[in-house]
Design an enzyme around this catalytic site. Structure first.
Site, short mmCIF file in Angstrom:
data_model
loop_
_atom_site.label_atom_id
_atom_site.label_comp_id
_atom_site.label_asym_id
_atom_site.label_seq_id
_atom_site.Cartn_x
_atom_site.Cartn_y
_atom_site.Cartn_z
N THR A 128 -12.22 27.37 -24.02
CA THR A 128 -11.83 26.14 -23.25
C THR A 128 -10.63 25.91 -23.26
OG1 THR A 128 -12.31 23.97 -22.93
CG2 THR A 128 -13.08 24.90 -24.84
N ASP A 129 -10.06 25.17 -22.23
CA ASP A 129 -8.42 24.61 -22.71
C ASP A 129 -8.72 23.43 -23.50
OD1 ASP A 129 -9.84 22.80 -20.83
OD2 ASP A 129 -8.37 22.85 -19.40
N GLU A 130 -9.76 23.13 -23.74
CA GLU A 130 -10.03 21.83 -24.49
C GLU A 130 -9.67 21.93 -25.97
OE1 GLU A 130 -13.43 19.12 -23.93
OE2 GLU A 130 -13.53 20.11 -22.03
N TYR A 155 -16.88 18.88 -29.96
CA TYR A 155 -17.11 20.06 -29.13
C TYR A 155 -15.92 21.08 -29.49
CZ TYR A 155 -16.67 22.85 -24.88
OH TYR A 155 -16.63 23.94 -23.87
N LYS A 159 -15.27 24.87 -30.79
CA LYS A 159 -14.64 26.12 -29.88
C LYS A 159 -13.65 26.66 -30.54
CE LYS A 159 -16.19 27.41 -26.31
NZ LYS A 159 -17.44 28.47 -26.33
P1 NAD Z 1 -24.18 25.35 -20.46
O1 NAD Z 1 -24.24 24.05 -21.35
O2 NAD Z 1 -24.38 25.04 -18.99
O3 NAD Z 1 -25.13 26.71 -20.82
C1 NAD Z 1 -24.98 26.99 -22.38
C2 NAD Z 1 -26.10 28.13 -22.42
O4 NAD Z 1 -26.12 28.48 -23.68
C3 NAD Z 1 -27.42 27.38 -21.80
O5 NAD Z 1 -28.13 28.34 -21.07
C4 NAD Z 1 -28.00 27.47 -23.39
O6 NAD Z 1 -29.60 27.63 -23.53
C5 NAD Z 1 -27.52 28.44 -24.14
N1 NAD Z 1 -27.60 28.27 -25.70
C6 NAD Z 1 -27.25 27.15 -26.16
N2 NAD Z 1 -27.15 27.30 -27.68
C7 NAD Z 1 -27.58 28.66 -27.51
C8 NAD Z 1 -28.08 29.37 -28.92
N3 NAD Z 1 -28.03 28.98 -30.17
N4 NAD Z 1 -28.41 30.88 -28.83
C9 NAD Z 1 -28.63 31.51 -27.45
N5 NAD Z 1 -28.30 30.50 -26.19
C10 NAD Z 1 -27.87 29.35 -26.42
O7 NAD Z 1 -22.43 25.50 -20.55
P2 NAD Z 1 -21.51 26.22 -19.49
O8 NAD Z 1 -20.87 24.84 -18.98
O9 NAD Z 1 -22.08 27.18 -18.87
O10 NAD Z 1 -20.44 26.71 -20.53
C11 NAD Z 1 -20.52 28.10 -20.82
C12 NAD Z 1 -19.47 28.50 -21.73
O11 NAD Z 1 -18.09 28.02 -21.12
C13 NAD Z 1 -19.30 27.68 -23.16
O12 NAD Z 1 -19.04 28.64 -24.01
C14 NAD Z 1 -18.14 26.49 -22.79
O13 NAD Z 1 -17.62 26.10 -23.97
C15 NAD Z 1 -17.51 27.31 -21.76
N6 NAD Z 1 -16.52 26.27 -20.87
C16 NAD Z 1 -17.20 25.65 -20.13
C17 NAD Z 1 -16.52 24.74 -19.46
C18 NAD Z 1 -17.08 23.99 -18.12
O14 NAD Z 1 -16.60 23.31 -17.23
N7 NAD Z 1 -18.58 24.04 -17.96
C19 NAD Z 1 -15.18 24.97 -19.29
C20 NAD Z 1 -14.57 25.59 -20.26
C21 NAD Z 1 -15.06 26.61 -21.14
P1 TYD Z 2 -17.35 16.32 -18.31
O1 TYD Z 2 -17.81 16.51 -17.06
O2 TYD Z 2 -18.33 15.56 -19.49
O3 TYD Z 2 -16.21 17.47 -18.91
P2 TYD Z 2 -15.39 17.21 -20.01
O4 TYD Z 2 -15.58 16.51 -20.86
O5 TYD Z 2 -15.48 18.57 -20.84
O6 TYD Z 2 -13.97 17.50 -19.43
O7 TYD Z 2 -16.26 14.92 -17.96
C1 TYD Z 2 -15.24 15.21 -16.94
C2 TYD Z 2 -14.12 14.13 -17.24
O8 TYD Z 2 -15.24 13.07 -16.39
C3 TYD Z 2 -14.08 13.32 -18.45
O9 TYD Z 2 -12.55 12.92 -18.41
C4 TYD Z 2 -15.13 12.44 -18.79
C5 TYD Z 2 -15.37 11.98 -17.32
N1 TYD Z 2 -16.48 11.31 -17.13
C6 TYD Z 2 -16.82 10.02 -16.54
O10 TYD Z 2 -15.84 9.21 -16.38
N2 TYD Z 2 -18.34 9.52 -16.55
C7 TYD Z 2 -19.23 10.35 -16.95
O11 TYD Z 2 -20.58 10.00 -16.65
C8 TYD Z 2 -18.87 11.65 -17.39
C9 TYD Z 2 -20.14 12.44 -17.63
C10 TYD Z 2 -17.56 12.09 -17.59
#
Ligand code: NAD
Ligand code: TYD
Length: 340
Positions: A128-130, A155, A159
């Site tokens: 992630t960019d975070e 988090y 990562k």
């Molecule tokens: P998500 O939370 O929707 O899905 C995570 C999945 O991993 C779930 O299906 C969960 O059951 C599984 N999981 C959790 N713990 C586990 C374990 N111990 N063993 C096996 N499976 C397990 O997450 P997402 O939003 O789909 O993100 C996927 C990846 O992308 C993550 O690595 C996250 O850090 C990265 N990412 C997400 C975002 C975003 O905007 N959602 C942005 C940047 C990076």
């Molecule tokens: P989120 O979807 O949790 O993603 P991330 O924290 O990984 O960026 O949040 C996106 C942005 O929205 C973040 O700046 C926090 C804000 N946010 C709210 O303002 N209200 C909410 O209820 C949530 C879940 C997030």
């Protein structure tokens, strides 16, 4: 013909789930194995369309359980691994950091070790960019792959730690890896405790939408299908050992995002409720995707087309998110927010 075996971890979650569907449909010549523990964030109902296609398999397992993972890898000689499985929600990491370290750091190391034992073509680690921390509001600054890692939340720290373990397996053992670092994803099957699906589902139910602080924090939004295409490209064409930032220059304040959704759904901005800010809330994320673009990737969605498609999807798939926002989700919501 011997089919290539691709292991996708976290394929029951949001991005991994979209990626599994994308790969199963695009590559009938590959067998796609979805390994997932099915935590609160995992759900298999989304895969009913691909379940019977013959090149999709599901394995329930914990990536941090080395005994199970090692014996699985002895049995199945995977060619590629695309690693999404993680604890992914910043707010949950603030209240319960421990599971983030276990899953994201230890789980990644267990997978790397198993991959090293069998020898694989490539391990793509989805990050992630975070991990870069936060930017200020100067719109000319972006995260590049050279930006130092300065994660702020439990988090993002977990990562960043996993990224460093992946790098170490490349540098020390020569494990063929790529790391991708993407901006905030949105699109179908996004779990409704993240900002965009939370807003859509609550606005549709005429419920208040919690906006943290003053709503001016900025995120760079990436449609999940554009992200899947980027990972597909990195898997097949990425230079071994390289890190790739994935993002589409779609920066919006949180308030802009929420207002766009409210306006599209024809509801009132009175639904917005400013609530206490998130602890350590990162101000701004923004990606410089030049390296991905040079590899041949270009996003197909603008934020406008992507958010319209996403809202439409949530309107047409109410049964999916309604089953999620009942039950355990409700008690999470009550712990997290005190809305009027
Ligand atoms: P998500 O939370 O929707 O899905 C995570 C999945 O991993 C779930 O299906 C969960 O059951 C599984 N999981 C959790 N713990 C586990 C374990 N111990 N063993 C096996 N499976 C397990 O997450 P997402 O939003 O789909 O993100 C996927 C990846 O992308 C993550 O690595 C996250 O850090 C990265 N990412 C997400 C975002 C975003 O905007 N959602 C942005 C940047 C990076
Ligand atoms: P989120 O979807 O949790 O993603 P991330 O924290 O990984 O960026 O949040 C996106 C942005 O929205 C973040 O700046 C926090 C804000 N946010 C709210 O303002 N209200 C909410 O209820 C949530 C879940 C997030």
């Amino acid at each position: 013909m011997i089919k290539k075996k691709i292991l996708v971890t976290g394929g029951a979650g949001f991005i991994g789930g979209n990626f599994v569907q994308y790969m199963v449909k695009k590559y009938p010549q590959y067998d796609i194995y979805n390994l997932d523990l099915l935590t609160y964030a995992g759900d298999l109902t989304k895969h009913h369309e691909i379940e019977n296609l013959g090149n999709y398999f599901f394995i329930k397992a914990d990536i941090a359980d080395s005994v199970t993972i090692n014996s699985l890898f002895e049995k199945e000689k995977f060619d590629y691994i695309v690693h999404f499985a993680a604890e992914s929600h910043v707010d949950r990491s603030i209240t319960d950091p421990e599971i983030f370290v276990k899953t994201n750091v230890l789980g990644t190391q267990v997978l790397l070790n198993a991959a090293k034992q069998i020898g694989i073509h490539k391990f793509v680690h989805v990050s992630t960019d975070e991990v870069y921390g936060e930017l200020d509001f100067d719109p000319t600054t972006f995260f590049t792959e050279e930006t130092p890692l300065q994660p702020n939340s439990p988090y993002s720290a977990s990562k960043a730690s996993s990224d460093l373990i992946v790098r170490a397996y490349y540098e020390t053992y020569g494990l063929p890896i790529n790391i991708t670092r993407c901006s905030n994803n949105y699109g179908p099957y996004h779990f409704p405790e993240k900002l965009i699906p939370l807003t859509i589902s609550r606005v549709l139910n005429d419920q208040k939408v919690p906006v943290y602080g003053n709503g001016k924090n900025i995120r760079d939004w990436l449609h999940v299908i554009d992200h899947c295409a980027a990972i597909d490209l990195v898997l097949h064409e990425g230079t071994i050992g390289e890190v790739y930032n994935v993002g589409g220059h779609n920066e919006r304040t949180n308030l802009e995002v929420v207002k766009t959704i409210i306006e599209t759904l024809g509801k009132s901005e009175d639904l917005i409720e400013f609530v206490e800010d998130r602890l350590g809330h990162d101000k701004r994320y923004a990606i410089d995707p030049t390296r991905m673009e040079k590899l041949g990737w270009k996003p197909t969605y603008t934020f406008e087309t992507g958010i319209a498609q996403t809202i439409e999807w949530y309107l047409n798939n109410k049964e999916w998110w309604e089953q999620i926002i009942s039950g355990a989700y409700q008690s999470y919501f009550e712990r997290q927010y005190t809305l009027k």
